[in-house]
Design a protein around this motif. Sequence first.
Motif, short mmCIF file in Angstrom:
data_model
loop_
_atom_site.label_atom_id
_atom_site.label_comp_id
_atom_site.label_asym_id
_atom_site.label_seq_id
_atom_site.Cartn_x
_atom_site.Cartn_y
_atom_site.Cartn_z
N VAL A 47 0.84 -1.22 0.09
CA VAL A 47 -0.17 0.19 -0.08
C VAL A 47 0.71 1.37 0.09
N ARG A 48 2.05 1.10 0.77
CA ARG A 48 2.67 2.45 0.81
C ARG A 48 3.56 2.63 -0.56
N LYS A 49 4.03 1.55 -1.01
CA LYS A 49 4.50 1.64 -2.50
C LYS A 49 3.64 2.01 -3.41
N TYR A 50 2.52 1.66 -3.33
CA TYR A 50 1.54 2.05 -4.38
C TYR A 50 1.33 3.49 -4.27
N ILE A 51 0.95 4.03 -3.08
CA ILE A 51 0.68 5.42 -2.96
C ILE A 51 1.81 6.16 -3.36
N VAL A 52 3.00 6.04 -2.89
CA VAL A 52 4.19 6.53 -3.19
C VAL A 52 4.26 6.70 -4.76
N GLY A 53 4.18 5.40 -5.42
CA GLY A 53 4.32 5.45 -7.07
C GLY A 53 3.19 6.30 -7.63
N LEU A 54 1.78 6.40 -6.99
CA LEU A 54 0.70 7.14 -7.56
C LEU A 54 1.09 8.50 -7.46
N MET A 55 1.73 9.02 -6.32
CA MET A 55 2.20 10.26 -6.35
C MET A 55 3.16 10.70 -7.14
N ASN A 97 -5.32 12.00 -13.49
CA ASN A 97 -5.11 10.62 -13.70
C ASN A 97 -5.12 9.67 -12.92
N ILE A 98 -5.28 9.95 -11.36
CA ILE A 98 -5.24 9.22 -10.38
C ILE A 98 -6.36 8.08 -10.64
N ILE A 99 -7.44 8.41 -11.28
CA ILE A 99 -8.39 7.50 -11.56
C ILE A 99 -8.15 6.77 -12.97
N PRO A 100 -7.88 5.52 -13.34
CA PRO A 100 -7.29 5.18 -14.23
C PRO A 100 -8.39 5.32 -15.43
N TYR A 101 -8.01 5.41 -16.80
CA TYR A 101 -8.83 5.25 -17.79
C TYR A 101 -9.91 6.30 -18.10
#
Length: 374
Positions: free
Chosen positions: A199-207, A240-244
Amino acid sequence: MKVSTPFYTKLAMILFSMISIVYISIIGKFILAPLLFAFLLAMLLLPIASLLERKLHLSRSLASTVSILFLLIIIGLVFFLIGTQISNLADDWPKFQKQFANSGLETQRWISRTFNINFRDQMDYLNTTTDKIKSASTSMIGATVLSVSSVLLFLVFVLIESFFILQYRRHLKKFLLALFNQSHAPVVYDIIQQVQSIVRKYIVGLMLQVLIVATLCFVAFSLIGIEYALLLGIIAGLFNIIPYIGILTAFIFTMAIAVGSAASATQLIFAAGAMIGVHLVDSNFLLPVVVGSKVKINPLITLLGIILGEMIWGVPGMFLSIPIIAIVKIIFDRVESTKPWGYLLGEEDAEVPQVTMQSEKEELLHEAQALKPQ
């Protein structure tokens, strides 16, 4: 003697469980949605809180408070930047109205030439629509004020719950470990650690993805000469946070601002091409490398999750769908009886060898057998 449960019984139990989870999610929206957002923020701030506790020897309560304040400063700076850009946009609103009026006139002429609908019929339709909008304006304003109030209240609850999750994280871990038998405790602990890490890696990657997309769009719009390039870049990155769906919404908003700012046809074409190019870079490089490497979920499940999340929780559900699916996949992968479901949520092997029908059958049967619980 081991009793085998019939397939139709398993299917009925699975369907009942899924319906129950969806129903509880719908009726518990106002409790579960802020709690899940708070959990994501707590996982993001956990390294900061842990660092303050270890290096500066702060108490857990004080470290959690400082982490939340740090997040508030970042959010405040982002809102200040967006607010400044929107203020500049509001100052030029008369110019936008004039440009939209000119564009509307050109559109009316095109409709008249193409569909043979005269100006009077078009104006009658527009006047009727305008009267309906005016009659509903009071309720629309009230709904807008209520929505803003709800969002602010939502953010307050998220921040408060994030603080308490950080404060009582060891307490919550002990509770989860105590729920299961001692023989299962190591697996439960591993699942908790993996969930925190993913979860942490996902949020950092998203940011990071948001920052890169916003920067690319800002640079492209600045080179093209589109006004409010910074605002449009920030909107493209955040949507872009929301895919597609997010990039399509940002595209429509960008085209509307470009038309309102009297951009030429060439600039509109280049702006559209720039957004399409950024989207291709994002979907083929940023998403797989920066975000996708952290969360291994196949695109079909991602799209279905976004649709289901929107149906249940609206826009918050669209954002929360991917981390929720990632957490579920981690749990399914570690529990022997649910490994096939974890495989379903994940991605297929990158390299698929060219095989005959018979060898493919044997290979698939062998791989499927390996997924079954022992």
